[in-house]
Design an enzyme around this catalytic site. Structure first.
Site, PDB file in Angstrom:
ATOM      1  N   LYS A   1      67.901  88.618 104.032  1.00 39.79           N
ATOM      2  CA  LYS A   1      67.810  90.062 103.815  1.00 39.79           C
ATOM      3  C   LYS A   1      67.707  90.258 102.315  1.00 39.79           C
ATOM      4  O   LYS A   1      67.877  89.297 101.557  1.00 39.79           O
ATOM      5  CB  LYS A   1      69.043  90.776 104.368  1.00 39.79           C
ATOM      6  CG  LYS A   1      70.375  90.089 103.972  1.00 39.79           C
ATOM      7  CD  LYS A   1      71.586  90.787 104.572  1.00 39.79           C
ATOM      8  CE  LYS A   1      71.815  90.473 106.025  1.00 39.79           C
ATOM      9  NZ  LYS A   1      71.683  91.656 106.880  1.00 39.79           N
ATOM     10  N   ARG A   2      67.401  91.495 101.860  1.00 34.10           N
ATOM     11  CA  ARG A   2      67.406  91.728 100.429  1.00 34.10           C
ATOM     12  C   ARG A   2      68.736  91.293  99.832  1.00 34.10           C
ATOM     13  O   ARG A   2      69.784  91.415 100.467  1.00 34.10           O
ATOM     14  CB  ARG A   2      67.141  93.206 100.138  1.00 34.10           C
ATOM     15  CG  ARG A   2      65.705  93.619 100.394  1.00 34.10           C
ATOM     16  CD  ARG A   2      64.732  92.803  99.571  1.00 34.10           C
ATOM     17  NE  ARG A   2      64.845  93.147  98.175  1.00 34.10           N
ATOM     18  CZ  ARG A   2      63.958  93.869  97.500  1.00 34.10           C
ATOM     19  NH1 ARG A   2      62.862  94.299  98.102  1.00 34.10           N
ATOM     20  NH2 ARG A   2      64.152  94.151  96.228  1.00 34.10           N
TER      21      ARG A   2
ATOM     22  N   LYS B   1      75.603  93.825 100.645  1.00 29.66           N
ATOM     23  CA  LYS B   1      75.351  92.933 101.780  1.00 29.66           C
ATOM     24  C   LYS B   1      76.203  91.663 101.703  1.00 29.66           C
ATOM     25  O   LYS B   1      76.284  90.893 102.655  1.00 29.66           O
ATOM     26  CB  LYS B   1      73.864  92.577 101.851  1.00 29.66           C
ATOM     27  CG  LYS B   1      72.972  93.762 102.232  1.00 29.66           C
ATOM     28  CD  LYS B   1      71.494  93.394 102.134  1.00 29.66           C
ATOM     29  CE  LYS B   1      70.551  94.536 102.465  1.00 29.66           C
ATOM     30  NZ  LYS B   1      70.371  94.779 103.912  1.00 29.66           N
TER      31      LYS B   1
ATOM     32  N   THR C   1      68.474  95.833 110.716  1.00 28.09           N
ATOM     33  CA  THR C   1      67.575  95.517 111.828  1.00 28.09           C
ATOM     34  C   THR C   1      67.397  94.009 111.947  1.00 28.09           C
ATOM     35  O   THR C   1      67.049  93.515 113.020  1.00 28.09           O
ATOM     36  CB  THR C   1      66.184  96.167 111.632  1.00 28.09           C
ATOM     37  OG1 THR C   1      65.697  95.824 110.320  1.00 28.09           O
ATOM     38  CG2 THR C   1      66.258  97.665 111.780  1.00 28.09           C
TER      39      THR C   1
ATOM     40  N   LYS D   1      66.980  91.383 115.365  1.00 30.40           N
ATOM     41  CA  LYS D   1      66.023  90.289 115.598  1.00 30.40           C
ATOM     42  C   LYS D   1      66.759  89.011 115.972  1.00 30.40           C
ATOM     43  O   LYS D   1      66.346  88.275 116.878  1.00 30.40           O
ATOM     44  CB  LYS D   1      65.175  90.045 114.343  1.00 30.40           C
ATOM     45  CG  LYS D   1      64.312  91.211 113.921  1.00 30.40           C
ATOM     46  CD  LYS D   1      63.784  90.997 112.483  1.00 30.40           C
ATOM     47  CE  LYS D   1      63.389  92.307 111.844  1.00 30.40           C
ATOM     48  NZ  LYS D   1      63.268  92.213 110.372  1.00 30.40           N
TER      49      LYS D   1
HETATM   50  C1  LIG Z   1      63.987  92.723 109.377  1.00 34.27           C
HETATM   51  C2  LIG Z   1      63.648  92.488 107.975  1.00 34.27           C
HETATM   52  C3  LIG Z   1      64.438  93.038 106.958  1.00 34.27           C
HETATM   53  C4  LIG Z   1      65.687  93.849 107.232  1.00 34.27           C
HETATM   54  O1  LIG Z   1      66.794  92.983 107.293  1.00 34.27           O
HETATM   55  P1  LIG Z   1      68.301  93.514 107.206  1.00 34.27           P
HETATM   56  O2  LIG Z   1      69.108  92.300 107.520  1.00 34.27           O
HETATM   57  O3  LIG Z   1      68.441  94.566 108.262  1.00 34.27           O
HETATM   58  O4  LIG Z   1      68.508  94.011 105.836  1.00 34.27           O
HETATM   59  C5  LIG Z   1      64.087  92.797 105.635  1.00 34.27           C
HETATM   60  N1  LIG Z   1      63.008  92.048 105.334  1.00 34.27           N
HETATM   61  C6  LIG Z   1      62.240  91.485 106.285  1.00 34.27           C
HETATM   62  C7  LIG Z   1      61.083  90.646 105.880  1.00 34.27           C
HETATM   63  C8  LIG Z   1      62.524  91.691 107.630  1.00 34.27           C
HETATM   64  O5  LIG Z   1      61.734  91.145 108.564  1.00 34.27           O
END
Ligand SMILES: *Cc1c(COP(=O)(O)O)cnc(C)c1O
Length: 832
Positions: free
Chosen positions: A563-564, A569, A671, A675
């Protein structure tokens, strides 16, 4: 030239496409030879990929046309998703999947001696977004097409998308992402729909023919917005919706004065300023940037998109706007496109000469706003002086909206001057600011958060004054992800097993996955499930070996946080656990050890010092751990470079453990968590964002919970003593000792001083130390369960089985039921 001769055949009378493998072979050959001008001895420089992509695109084009025709014929209500970001990733695999062409494409490529997986790698990600917010927009348009909802995405066609991340000496280095360099097969330029956008100049008031006072924007420096359309295919349903992205260009009347004075090159050079607007995506996630160019981008998108919608309205309905609000809805993805509220007012007032009340009634019934964050540093505010210089007419309108709003407040709460000050769209102070979120709250009929906790916290906190005034505006829409990309496409082994077990309906009805739950108790099924997971882990291990030079053992636990990179986070908390595991290995505390491969990935905003330090620390820890023979296979750590959509397609299916460890109350939804769950990973997480709903769906016994709640986080402020917490915890003290003695910065003394300081600071807003112990304990629990593979695999199946809620198909149905109220439209009567 007049095209007046009676035609023998219409230009659109084209023989139908051949959908067989043979037909595809012909298409690929034709495009290679005739569209791309290649010949048999051409060496492969993306041309084979492009020929294939064109051949697949051919199959989208007719459906695209018939979808547009069906929407126009029906003349029903439509919605527009306005977003500064669309993180689409690659298009080819998605198009093949949604067209149901995969077997034919495979066969065609076999015939030609080509390999699909290899061709797919030639496509650059469309990285027109930072992270979750941009990827959400991409999942939304996918689900709308599959649900056959008439929704158009509007965004900016950035020349340079999200930067490419290189790691050099452990540090992040940014490289520009010139993603269009080899051409883009998936876009179609539509110069006939170009729009003119105003900047600068001033407002002029005048009396029209009937003596009514009106205003207009004069002496502006205009820019042209040219649309590029990308097809968005639904899943095997004949629908192809549109993502319309705007590119900026100079008007052709640019400085004629200089031209005539003989400064032709200087005058051409002025084109630059116009072309800069769509040049580059701002790489900040969850923090505002405040640059003038960014405000230009926001208005550019808003104005081009709204003018485009009004153009279509006037073409079909003339200048009667009485039905406009019933037939159109704009969904604003965060405050970024919120200037749309004032822009729609401007056009209705100045161009179509509606009265204020009439224009406001239309605007405020047409606009809907989605909030994405509670972090104060992300709330957009623009200095009034900047606004006035760049968008003078728009600022007038915002002042008028605010004046009328404040008089409503005064009526509702007579004499409450403090409340007027608090709620004003214009913030007073040394530098007056326009509060974009408040403009959205005043101008929109719907305001939603993106997970239940987030929506609750919004009305209790940040937006409580507005909730008191207009409770009916506020609602929740829990995020989702599209299972087409995030399961059916990226996890072929599990998708096949699932479809063989419960049928294929889950691809468009994710709740069907519940039917898997009984199979969690079936030993044979679990063995097959585990084999799929292992295949995915092997695939990721191969990529990790290539990218990082580190060997992952597919039998170890794959423990993943991508994630970022952001302090909220808490990648840092993850690293503290890694150091703790390393410390245990070094002191021989390894009885019943669960081997782990820890993968961390994500981009840091280029100006975010702490985030970049966290990347450096990850790489330094990885160096020490991976090169210590005493550690061996017990623990591996990598920083995965250049995390992006196409990387996630390999990472998510391979995860055993999903790290969702933000400080409670800070992650609006998340999100990535969805996944991972869908792909059968267990979550270790806090009660934050959609984690709460994930745990509700899967059951608390199938989720590794730890940490303070959002309420406890709030209560901790002011009496937080991390040094006491560290001193009272032997494990924590040893971890800090390793950090502080320079064990991970042998040749870089003091490298991590700021990180150490942050952990030990009583003002640490992210409370890393507060959650250390409960995190370590939850990690130990996960490690113990992993040793009981029967139990782990059962929990893994149940995570997938109960992930149905987190499909954007459900999210879009919720938006449509409560906000948009669109009728699905099936082109040519085609449905699934
Ligand atoms: C799903 C997704 C995110 C979001 O990730 P989080 O864990 O919800 O912050 C960010 N970047 C990419 C490339 C993603 O596919």
């Amino acid at each position: 030239m007049n095209d007046t001769v009676k035609p023998h055949r219409r230009i659109t009378d084209v023989p139908p496409l051949d959908k067989t493998a043979d037909g595809l072979v012909n298409g690929i050959q034709r495009h290679f030879l005739r569209t791309l001008g290649q010949h048999s001895t051409s060496t492969d420089y993306h041309y084979r990929y492009r020929a294939l992509a064109y051949a697949v695109r051919d199959h989208l084009m007719e459906n695209w046309k018939s979808t547009k025709d069906a929407y126009e014929a029906k003349d029903g209500k439509r919605a527009y998703y306005l977003s500064l970001e669309f993180l689409m990733g690659r298009a080819l695999g998605n198009a093949v999947l949604n067209l149901g062409l995969e077997p034919q494409v495979q066969e065609a490529l076999n015939t030609l001696g080509l390999n699909l997986e290899e061709k797919i790698e030639h496509e650059n990600d469309a990285g027109l977004g930072n992270g979750g917010l941009g990827r959400l927009a991409a999942c939304f348009v996918d689900s709308c097409a599959t649900l056959q909802l008439p929704v158009t995405g509007y965004g900016i066609r950035y020349e340079y998308g999200m930067f490419r991340q290189k790691i050099i000496n452990g540090h992040q280095v940014e490289e520009p992402d010139h993603w269009l360099i080899n051409g883009n097969v998936w876009e179609v330029e539509r110069p006939e729909y170009a729009q003119r956008i105003h900047f600068g100049g001033r407002t002029e008031c005048y009396h029209d023919d009937s003596g009514v006072q009106r205003c207009r924007w004069v002496d502006s420096h205009d820019v042209i917005a040219i649309p590029f359309d990308t097809p968005v295919p639904g899943y095997e349903n004949g629908t192809v919706n549109t993502l319309r992205l705007w590119k900026s260009a100079a008007t052709d009347e640019f400085d004629l004065g200089e031209f005539n004075a003989g400064s032709y090159p200087e005058s051409v050079a002025q084109k630059n300023e116009a072309e800069h607007i769509s040049m580059v995506l701002y790489p900040n996630d969850s923090s505002e940037n405040g640059k003038e160019l960014r405000l230009r981008q926001q208005y550019f998108l808003a104005s081009a998109s709204i003018q485009d919608v009004l153009r279509q309205w006037v073409e079909h309905h003339g200048t009667d706007f009485s039905q406009f609000a019933e037939k159109n809805c704009f969904q604003l993805n965060d405050t970024h496109p919120t200037v749309s509220v004032a822009e729609l007012m401007r056009i209705l007032l100045d161009d179509y000469r509606l009265g204020w009340d009439e224009a406001w009634a239309i605007t405020s019934k047409t606009m809907a706003y989605t909030n994405h964050t509670l972090l104060p540093e992300a709330l957009e505010r623009w200095p009034v002086y900047l606004f006035g210089r760049l968008l003078p007419r728009i600022l007038d309108i915002i002042y008028e909206i605010n004046a009328r709003f404040l008089s409503e407040i005064a009526k509702h709460w007579p004499g409450d001057i403090e409340r007027q000050r608090r709620m004003s769209i214009i913030e007073e102070g040394d530098v007056q600011q326009v509060r974009m979120a408040y403009l959205a709250l005043v101008g929109c009929f719907s305001v939603n958060g993106v997970a239940q906790l987030h929506s609750d916290l919004l009305v209790e906190g940040l937006f409580s004054d507005f909730y008191a005034l207009w409770p009916e505006k506020f609602n929740n829409k829990t995020n989702g992800v599209t299972q087409r990309r995030w399961m059916a496409w990226c996890n072929k082994p599990m998708s096949k097993l699932i479809s063989e077990t419960i049928g294929e309906a889950w691809v468009t009805d994710l709740d069907q996955l519940r039917k898997l739950a009984p199979y969690a108790d079936n030993k044979d099924f679990r063995a097959q499930w585990a084999a799929c997971k292992r295949e995915n882990k092997q695939r990721l291990a191969t990529v990790v070996e290539k990218e990082c030079g580190v060997t992952f053992n597919p039998d170890a636990m794959f423990d993943i946080q991508v994630k970022r990179i952001h302090e909220y986070k808490r990648q840092l908390l993850n690293l503290l656990h890694v150091i703790h595991l390393y410390d245990r290995i070094k002191r021989g505390d390894t009885e019943n050890w669960t081997s782990r491969c820890v993968l961390i990935g994500g981009k840091a905003a280029p100006g975010y010092y702490m985030a970049k330090q966290i990347i450096k620390l990850t790489n330094n820890i990885a160096d020490v751990v991976n090169n210590d023979p005493e550690v061996g296979d017990k623990l591996k750590v990598v920083f995965f470079p250049n995390y992006r959509v196409s990387a996630m397609e390999i990472i998510a299916p391979a995860a055993d453990l999903s790290e969702q460890i933000s400080t409670a109350g800070k992650e609006a939804s998340g999100t990535g968590n969805m996944k991972f769950m869908m792909n059968g990973a267990m979550t270790i997480g806090t009660l934050d964002g959609a984690n709460i709903e994930i745990r509700e769906e899967v059951g608390e016994e199938n989720f590794f919970l730890f940490g303070l709640t959002a309420a406890e986080v709030d209560a901790t402020r002011g009496n937080y003593d991390p040094n006491a917490i560290i001193a009272a915890d032997v494990d924590f003290s040893r971890v800090m000792e390793l950090l502080e003695c320079g064990h991970f910065s042998q040749f870089e003394p003091g490298q991590f001083a700021s990180i150490i300081h942050a952990i030990r600071s009583p003002d640490d807003p992210w409370l890393v130390a507060a959650d250390f112990r409960s995190y370590i304990d939850a990690q130990q629990e996960a490690a113990t369960v992993f040793q009981d593979q029967d139990r782990w695999q059962k929990m893994s199946v149940l995570n997938t089985a109960y992930s149905g809620k987190f499909s954007t198909d459900r999210t879009m149905q919720d938006y449509n039921r409560d906000i948009w109220k669109l009728e699905p439209i099936a082109p040519n009567g085609l449905t699934r």
